[in-house]
Write an enzyme that holds these catalytic residues in place. Structure first.
Site, PDB file in Angstrom:
ATOM      1  N   GLY A 158       0.817  -1.204   0.000  1.00 53.07           N
ATOM      2  CA  GLY A 158       0.000   0.000   0.000  1.00 53.07           C
ATOM      3  C   GLY A 158       0.856   1.261   0.000  1.00 53.07           C
ATOM      4  N   SER A 159       0.399   2.270   0.720  1.00 54.83           N
ATOM      5  CA  SER A 159       1.030   3.593   0.637  1.00 54.83           C
ATOM      6  C   SER A 159       2.420   3.674   1.251  1.00 54.83           C
ATOM      7  CB  SER A 159       0.118   4.631   1.301  1.00 54.83           C
ATOM      8  OG  SER A 159      -1.090   4.743   0.585  1.00 54.83           O
ATOM      9  N   THR A 160       2.841   2.662   2.012  1.00 55.78           N
ATOM     10  CA  THR A 160       4.214   2.681   2.525  1.00 55.78           C
ATOM     11  C   THR A 160       5.222   2.577   1.386  1.00 55.78           C
ATOM     12  OG1 THR A 160       4.160   0.274   2.857  1.00 55.78           O
ATOM     13  CG2 THR A 160       3.566   1.663   4.744  1.00 55.78           C
TER      14      THR A 160
END
Length: 588
Positions: free
Chosen positions: A298-300
């Site tokens: 995801g956004s990591t």
């Protein structure tokens, strides 16, 4: 019968020819000579054979067990040690036990008497285990019965002082003292010793009556010093377990690295198991999620696409870009909380899928793939830990424009938590990626330069805004210190589709931002207590572990003003800036 003057009748006398008596005498003498010659031959020329036959009847070579090497943490605290125990074995071919003796022995050894009787019934065998690794008192009771063909042998059993706290790192051994999981398996050759041997003489009942000589001295296994800090491991285990319970999650994982050396200081997973009690062991609980499981980050994952844009010179942190929406083919990307425009720094702070995808679109596919690959994605971390996952990074030649976009914000690529934690050493070491290890390092660590120090510092400043007011991880703040990091909340892929009710919530960060000491990566699997965003579920775990670690090590505060703001906002709900794209969640 008539007697002639006191003598037998002449016809009854035994008459032998003179040559016959001499022949008999010679034959007898020859027999004695032959026996004497044979005895002389055997005694003088065939001594080895006779001695071997004699030794076979009474002499035995017994094994002298070696102790497995101890495993210690970086400060010398014992994490795995070997304790002497006793085992009982039998030689069914020599045993002569009746039913009552077998029943009494079964009672002493806490065994089923039918099972014990079956072992003694294997009379074609010279060795069978009866009961292994029992306490000395129990073994003494068994040997006090003085049963023929029943013997005692010293062995070693592995004991893990920290129990479930270090279970997934240390692993465990089997009854033969061979490593089965974790460090015990990875370092089997170093930890395992070599058993010794001694020659002894036993009587017909198997009792040792004389110790003759040592054939080979036992060689104990070598000890091992891990990079793990037991104190930090305990803190991480406690906080992760509390978070999994509080969020009614399916599981969780946490990896903590030394930001300057890449050493693994703590690694924990939930659920866990106690290696000292195999009755509670299960494959599910023993799985090391941090190392063997892969997930879409995801956004990591966003900082790496943004770093590629800065490195290529296409953007600066202050570059303003339109972020209202992005259309690729038939798909339109819109952030959950869309803004008409953002700076590149705000793209990270607000976790904008649209902004990240637009930045990635300016980078050639091969160049972006090369950055991801150099960061270690798609390859095992090479720590030597069993079952290391490689993750999934497809070749750039197979990318479609929409896949390149979704990959930039963490979909279509799979990583392990250990890989993800390692990738953030890029921002704590001026653009150099550090190798990770579970062993204590003795000197400086040399990393591989991936991006320029200027780009790394620019990204670090952006990541710091994520934990500040208006960022997606305000609950990742630590009072008195400046923190940096990135949230991630991704739908889980199940049965060929993304399940919009199953989330993997994550946060990866480091601190203090001015002089990074620790990198902590956290994932919570399928939280179901009402919260699911990484900033609300995983960031607090990061903050709790980081705060205790910094204070334990006496790291001086670097952000008093930030701390004052944190004290008033730590209980606030995180700003929801996740995005949806192609039916999937993106943000943090």
């Amino acid at each position: 019968m008539k007697i002639y003057k006191g003598k037998p009748h002449p016809e009854l006398r035994l008459k032998l020819e003179n040559w016959r008596s001499k022949a008999i005498l010679i034959a007898i003498l020859a027999g004695f000579v032959a026996l004497a010659g044979r005895a002389f031959y055997l005694q003088s020329f065939n001594t080895t054979f006779l001695q071997a036959k004699g030794d076979a009847a009474f002499m035995r070579v017994v094994e002298m067990p070696a102790s497995r090497g101890a495993v210690n943490d970086r400060n010398g605290r014992a994490l795995a040690i070997s304790t002497p125990v006793e085992s009982i074995w039998a030689s069914p071919s020599e045993a002569e036990l009746d039913v009552s003796q077998i029943a009494k022995l079964a009672q002493v050894l806490a065994m089923d008497k039918k099972d014990l009787a079956a072992r003694f019934a294997e009379t074609d065998k010279n060795f069978v285990w009866l009961k292994r690794q029992i306490n000395p008192e129990q073994a003494a009771k068994a040997m006090a019965m003085r049963l023929p063909g029943v013997f005692q042998q010293r062995e070693y059993r592995r004991f893990y002082p920290a129990g479930d706290v270090t279970a997934h790192v240390i692993g465990f051994t089997d009854k033969n003292d061979r490593g089965q999981e974790g460090i015990e398996l990875a370092q089997q050759n170093q930890l395992s010793g070599v058993a010794g041997q001694r020659k002894v003489i036993k009587d017909r009942k198997g009792r040792i009556v004389e110790d003759i000589e040592a054939v080979r001295a036992p060689r104990d296994g070598a000890g091992l010093s891990l990079s793990i800090d037991e104190r930090l491991q305990y803190i991480a285990h406690r906080e992760l377990k509390a978070a999994v319970d509080a969020n009614k999650a399916k599981g969780g994982a946490l990896v903590m690295l030394d930001a300057r050396t890449g050493e693994v200081l703590a690694l924990v997973n939930q659920p866990d198991f106690n290696p000292n009690n195999r009755a509670t062991w299960s494959t599910k609980n023993a799985r090391n999620r941090s190392v063997t499981d892969i997930f879409e980050p995801g956004s990591t994952f966003k900082p790496f696409a943004v770093a590629a844009g800065l490195e290529a010179g296409h953007f600066t942190p202050d570059t303003v870009m339109t972020t209202a929406s992005l259309t690729i083919g038939s798909k339109t990307f819109i952030d959950v909380h869309p803004k008409p425009s953002m700076t590149v720094a705000e793209v990270i702070q607000k976790s904008s899928n649209v902004g990240t995808a637009k930045i990635a679109a300016t980078i050639p596919d091969e160049q972006l793939w090369s950055l991801y690959s150099e960061l270690g994605f798609g390859a095992a971390p090479r720590t030597g830990f069993p079952g290391e996952a490689k993750g999934l990074l497809r070749p750039a030649a197979t990318w479609k424009p929409i896949e390149k976009a979704t990959m930039s914000f963490g979909y279509g690529v799979s990583v392990s938590l250990l890989q993800l934690a390692r990738s953030y050493t890029l921002f704590t070491n001026d653009g150099a990626l550090l190798p990770v290890t579970f062993l204590k390092r003795g000197g400086d660590t040399i990393g591989r330069q991936i991006i320029s120090p200027k780009t790394a510092r620019a990204l670090s400043a952006m990541l710091e805004t994520v934990t500040q007011s208006g960022g997606t991880a305000e609950q990742g703040q630590v009072s008195g210190y400046r923190m940096a990091g990135k949230t991630g909340t991704a739908y889980k892929f199940k049965n060929g589709a993304y399940d919009e009710k199953a989330y993997l919530s994550s946060f990866v960060g480091y601190g203090p931002a001015s002089n990074p000491q620790y990198i902590i990566a956290v994932t919570i699997d399928e939280p179901s207590a009402g919260k699911h965003y990484g900033g609300a579920v995983s960031a607090p775990v990061f903050a709790n572990v980081m705060a205790q670690a910094l204070r334990l090590q006496g790291v001086p505060p670097d952000g008093l003003k930030t701390a004052m703001a944190a004290s008033t906002s730590v209980e606030q709900k995180p700003v929801r800036v996740e995005s949806r794209a192609d039916g999937r969640s993106g943000g943090g």
